[in-house]
Scaffold this motif. Structure first.
Motif, PDB file in Angstrom:
ATOM      1  N   PHE A  31      -0.519  36.579  77.412  1.00 40.61           N
ATOM      2  CA  PHE A  31      -1.168  38.008  77.121  1.00 40.61           C
ATOM      3  C   PHE A  31      -0.278  38.797  76.283  1.00 40.61           C
ATOM      4  O   PHE A  31       0.898  39.075  76.405  1.00 40.61           O
ATOM      5  CB  PHE A  31      -1.419  38.706  78.588  1.00 40.61           C
ATOM      6  CG  PHE A  31      -2.154  39.937  78.407  1.00 40.61           C
ATOM      7  CD1 PHE A  31      -3.568  40.072  78.028  1.00 40.61           C
ATOM      8  CD2 PHE A  31      -1.312  41.124  78.310  1.00 40.61           C
ATOM      9  CE1 PHE A  31      -4.132  41.369  78.054  1.00 40.61           C
ATOM     10  CE2 PHE A  31      -1.931  42.309  78.080  1.00 40.61           C
ATOM     11  CZ  PHE A  31      -3.152  42.307  77.761  1.00 40.61           C
ATOM     12  N   PRO A  32      -1.034  39.569  75.440  1.00 37.58           N
ATOM     13  CA  PRO A  32      -2.394  39.290  74.984  1.00 37.58           C
ATOM     14  C   PRO A  32      -2.467  38.335  73.950  1.00 37.58           C
ATOM     15  O   PRO A  32      -1.659  37.886  73.021  1.00 37.58           O
ATOM     16  CB  PRO A  32      -2.673  40.615  74.434  1.00 37.58           C
ATOM     17  CG  PRO A  32      -1.475  41.285  73.703  1.00 37.58           C
ATOM     18  CD  PRO A  32      -0.322  40.601  74.341  1.00 37.58           C
ATOM     19  N   SER A  33      -3.752  37.564  73.914  1.00 32.63           N
ATOM     20  CA  SER A  33      -4.144  36.572  73.064  1.00 32.63           C
ATOM     21  C   SER A  33      -5.072  37.074  71.910  1.00 32.63           C
ATOM     22  O   SER A  33      -5.412  36.169  71.030  1.00 32.63           O
ATOM     23  CB  SER A  33      -4.300  35.391  73.772  1.00 32.63           C
ATOM     24  OG  SER A  33      -5.627  35.551  74.452  1.00 32.63           O
ATOM     25  N   VAL A  36      -7.298  43.804  72.481  1.00 31.21           N
ATOM     26  CA  VAL A  36      -7.410  44.408  73.887  1.00 31.21           C
ATOM     27  C   VAL A  36      -8.416  45.690  73.593  1.00 31.21           C
ATOM     28  O   VAL A  36      -8.090  46.448  72.695  1.00 31.21           O
ATOM     29  CB  VAL A  36      -6.161  44.952  74.445  1.00 31.21           C
ATOM     30  CG1 VAL A  36      -6.445  45.525  75.905  1.00 31.21           C
ATOM     31  CG2 VAL A  36      -5.257  43.617  74.849  1.00 31.21           C
ATOM     32  N   LEU A  59       0.504  50.983  73.468  1.00 29.88           N
ATOM     33  CA  LEU A  59       0.345  49.506  73.925  1.00 29.88           C
ATOM     34  C   LEU A  59       0.347  48.636  72.849  1.00 29.88           C
ATOM     35  O   LEU A  59       0.939  47.443  72.780  1.00 29.88           O
ATOM     36  CB  LEU A  59      -0.660  49.359  74.982  1.00 29.88           C
ATOM     37  CG  LEU A  59      -0.555  49.956  76.385  1.00 29.88           C
ATOM     38  CD1 LEU A  59      -1.772  50.125  77.191  1.00 29.88           C
ATOM     39  CD2 LEU A  59       0.356  49.264  77.231  1.00 29.88           C
ATOM     40  N   LYS A  62       3.884  48.032  71.793  1.00 25.46           N
ATOM     41  CA  LYS A  62       4.727  47.098  72.565  1.00 25.46           C
ATOM     42  C   LYS A  62       3.939  45.384  72.542  1.00 25.46           C
ATOM     43  O   LYS A  62       4.885  44.711  72.498  1.00 25.46           O
ATOM     44  CB  LYS A  62       4.598  47.374  73.847  1.00 25.46           C
ATOM     45  CG  LYS A  62       5.259  46.624  75.048  1.00 25.46           C
ATOM     46  CD  LYS A  62       5.343  47.389  76.453  1.00 25.46           C
ATOM     47  CE  LYS A  62       6.169  46.846  77.268  1.00 25.46           C
ATOM     48  NZ  LYS A  62       7.500  47.148  76.861  1.00 25.46           N
ATOM     49  N   TRP A  63       2.844  45.350  72.377  1.00 21.72           N
ATOM     50  CA  TRP A  63       2.330  43.853  72.497  1.00 21.72           C
ATOM     51  C   TRP A  63       2.136  43.525  70.997  1.00 21.72           C
ATOM     52  O   TRP A  63       2.101  42.190  70.977  1.00 21.72           O
ATOM     53  CB  TRP A  63       0.690  43.936  73.054  1.00 21.72           C
ATOM     54  CG  TRP A  63       1.008  44.402  74.442  1.00 21.72           C
ATOM     55  CD1 TRP A  63       1.813  44.294  75.499  1.00 21.72           C
ATOM     56  CD2 TRP A  63      -0.326  45.039  75.246  1.00 21.72           C
ATOM     57  NE1 TRP A  63       1.561  44.707  76.636  1.00 21.72           N
ATOM     58  CE2 TRP A  63       0.340  45.188  76.557  1.00 21.72           C
ATOM     59  CE3 TRP A  63      -1.451  45.166  74.736  1.00 21.72           C
ATOM     60  CZ2 TRP A  63      -0.591  45.793  77.595  1.00 21.72           C
ATOM     61  CZ3 TRP A  63      -2.402  45.908  75.920  1.00 21.72           C
ATOM     62  CH2 TRP A  63      -2.085  46.072  77.278  1.00 21.72           C
ATOM     63  N   THR A  65      -0.282  43.842  69.026  1.00 22.56           N
ATOM     64  CA  THR A  65      -1.546  43.277  68.922  1.00 22.56           C
ATOM     65  C   THR A  65      -2.550  44.728  68.598  1.00 22.56           C
ATOM     66  O   THR A  65      -2.194  45.701  68.901  1.00 22.56           O
ATOM     67  CB  THR A  65      -2.193  42.388  69.968  1.00 22.56           C
ATOM     68  OG1 THR A  65      -3.242  41.880  69.573  1.00 22.56           O
ATOM     69  CG2 THR A  65      -2.504  42.903  71.188  1.00 22.56           C
ATOM     70  N   HIS A  92      -7.780  41.620  79.044  1.00 16.85           N
ATOM     71  CA  HIS A  92      -8.211  42.191  77.488  1.00 16.85           C
ATOM     72  C   HIS A  92      -9.322  43.346  77.543  1.00 16.85           C
ATOM     73  O   HIS A  92      -9.778  43.744  76.520  1.00 16.85           O
ATOM     74  CB  HIS A  92      -8.637  40.967  76.855  1.00 16.85           C
ATOM     75  CG  HIS A  92      -7.560  40.144  76.341  1.00 16.85           C
ATOM     76  ND1 HIS A  92      -7.218  39.019  76.899  1.00 16.85           N
ATOM     77  CD2 HIS A  92      -6.699  39.948  75.304  1.00 16.85           C
ATOM     78  CE1 HIS A  92      -6.197  38.237  76.581  1.00 16.85           C
ATOM     79  NE2 HIS A  92      -5.707  38.829  75.605  1.00 16.85           N
ATOM     80  N   LYS A 268       2.111  42.758  85.077  1.00 21.57           N
ATOM     81  CA  LYS A 268       2.551  42.990  83.654  1.00 21.57           C
ATOM     82  C   LYS A 268       1.818  44.147  83.229  1.00 21.57           C
ATOM     83  O   LYS A 268       2.352  45.024  82.313  1.00 21.57           O
ATOM     84  CB  LYS A 268       1.996  41.738  82.603  1.00 21.57           C
ATOM     85  CG  LYS A 268       2.209  41.826  81.304  1.00 21.57           C
ATOM     86  CD  LYS A 268       2.039  40.610  80.418  1.00 21.57           C
ATOM     87  CE  LYS A 268       2.431  41.053  79.005  1.00 21.57           C
ATOM     88  NZ  LYS A 268       3.704  41.701  78.759  1.00 21.57           N
ATOM     89  N   LEU A 269       0.385  44.392  83.304  1.00 20.55           N
ATOM     90  CA  LEU A 269      -0.357  45.644  82.724  1.00 20.55           C
ATOM     91  C   LEU A 269       0.589  46.858  83.343  1.00 20.55           C
ATOM     92  O   LEU A 269       0.476  47.747  82.614  1.00 20.55           O
ATOM     93  CB  LEU A 269      -1.744  45.555  83.054  1.00 20.55           C
ATOM     94  CG  LEU A 269      -2.557  44.273  82.260  1.00 20.55           C
ATOM     95  CD1 LEU A 269      -3.923  44.205  82.873  1.00 20.55           C
ATOM     96  CD2 LEU A 269      -2.734  44.672  80.981  1.00 20.55           C
ATOM     97  N   ASP A 272       3.484  47.450  81.647  1.00 17.67           N
ATOM     98  CA  ASP A 272       3.450  47.936  80.330  1.00 17.67           C
ATOM     99  C   ASP A 272       2.662  49.441  80.271  1.00 17.67           C
ATOM    100  O   ASP A 272       3.252  50.296  79.324  1.00 17.67           O
ATOM    101  CB  ASP A 272       2.596  46.891  79.614  1.00 17.67           C
ATOM    102  CG  ASP A 272       3.658  45.688  79.318  1.00 17.67           C
ATOM    103  OD1 ASP A 272       4.567  45.867  79.407  1.00 17.67           O
ATOM    104  OD2 ASP A 272       2.861  44.666  79.007  1.00 17.67           O
TER     105      ASP A 272
END
Length: 319
Positions: A31-33, A36, A59, A62-63, A65, A92, A268-269, A272
């Motif tokens: 995640f994330p793929s 979001v 976020l 950080k991700w 994406t 997501h 995880k969420l 973050d």
């Protein structure tokens, strides 16, 4: 069933459980793929929308994406809540929800298209907003008891907007014996204008909406509606201090996800989002709204939702 068959079945169940655990762990790792979404039940520019965009920006960095905010307005937040409740539990789709979305709407709206008690999992608390009672600047009243005594000598009125303010006002009447008539407004600002002009005696609204009026000398906050004093106005006493020990009402913001989101992904969420709430940009944007960022564990958030859902269901039922 013989011992060999029993052992084989146990082995199969164990292997299945391990595979499922591994799959969920992989889902959290991957995640994330894709993009979001953060769902909000308010229009662009409203406080929840600003909070969601601040979190989304942090976020996204950080991700690595895209994180987009979707404003699904209408039906007292039910449209937004329903969209999240029915979304894939893959992390997501996040919901920047308010106390009104998760606890008050289920108590006041009939025939929800989802089960409010089981539709969501908490990720983290984000920030809280106490409500408060404001008097006109010329009022001689200094305490809640003086306000109650004054109401017995002459009729008083208070202005408020939305659903939560009037419900808090009704609890104020019930718990203190205050004799006051509710005047509905479309927003806090029109009510505050009438308060400054002497058309009404009080306003009940969220504390950040009231503070500018007090700072401009056009009104005076008598008490806040939470158990403890607010960091935004530490000089203002609580109704609990005035002797009303069960008076604890506020609105809040939280991140929640669909109920079937796996534990590993929720963890995880949570990590973050908690980190995002410490980022300078996020902190500053929330402070400008009169909010202090404050993360919580997923369990603490689940417990708060259950508590407030039960509380407001009882209050609305007993109205």
């Amino acid at each position: 069933m013989n011992l060999v068959t029993f052992t084989r079945r146990c082995r199969h169940h164990l292997i299945a459980a391990l595979c499922m655990t591994a799959a969920m762990a992989a889902q959290a790792t991957d995640f994330p793929s894709k993009t979001v979404r953060i769902i909000v039940s308010f229009t662009p520019g409203a406080a929840p929308d600003i909070v969601a965009r601040a979190l989304g920006d942090a976020l996204a960095k950080k991700w690595g994406t895209a994180v987009i905010v979707e404003n699904k307005t209408g039906a007292d937040g039910v449209i937004a809540s329903d969209a999240v409740a029915k979304a894939a539990p893959d992390g997501h789709t996040l919901y920047l929800a308010t106390m009104g979305n998760l606890a008050l709407a289920p108590a006041t709206v009939e025939r929800l298209p989802y089960d409010a008690a089981t539709a969501f999992r908490g990720v983290s608390f984000v920030a809280g907003n106490p409500f408060a009672v404001m008097l006109g600047n010329g009022s001689p009243v200094k305490t809640v008891e003086e306000l109650v005594q004054l109401s017995r000598k002459k009729p008083l009125t208070y202005g408020s907007a939305g659903t939560l303010g009037p419900l808090i006002g009704a609890q104020l009447v019930r718990q203190t014996g205050l004799d006051v008539t509710y005047i509905p407004y479309k927003g806090a600002q029109p009510a505050l204008m009438d308060l400054a002009g002497g058309q009404i005696d009080m306003v009940i609204a969220d504390l950040p909406s009231l503070l500018p009026t007090q700072r401009q000398g056009r009104g005076r906050i008598l008490a806040v509606t939470t158990k403890t004093r607010s960091k935004l106005a530490p000089e203002v006493p609580t109704l609990v201090e005035a002797g009303f020990k069960d008076f604890d009402f506020s609105t809040w913001y939280a991140v929640v996800v669909p109920a079937k989101t796996p534990d590993a992904l929720v963890d995880k969420l949570h990590a973050d989002v908690s980190d995002a709430l410490t980022q300078t940009d996020v902190v500053q944007r929330l402070l400008t709204l009169g909010m202090t960022p404050q993360a919580s564990t997923p369990k603490a958030m689940d417990d708060l939702i259950k508590r407030d859902l039960a509380q407001w269901s009882r209050i609305v039922r007993d109205k």
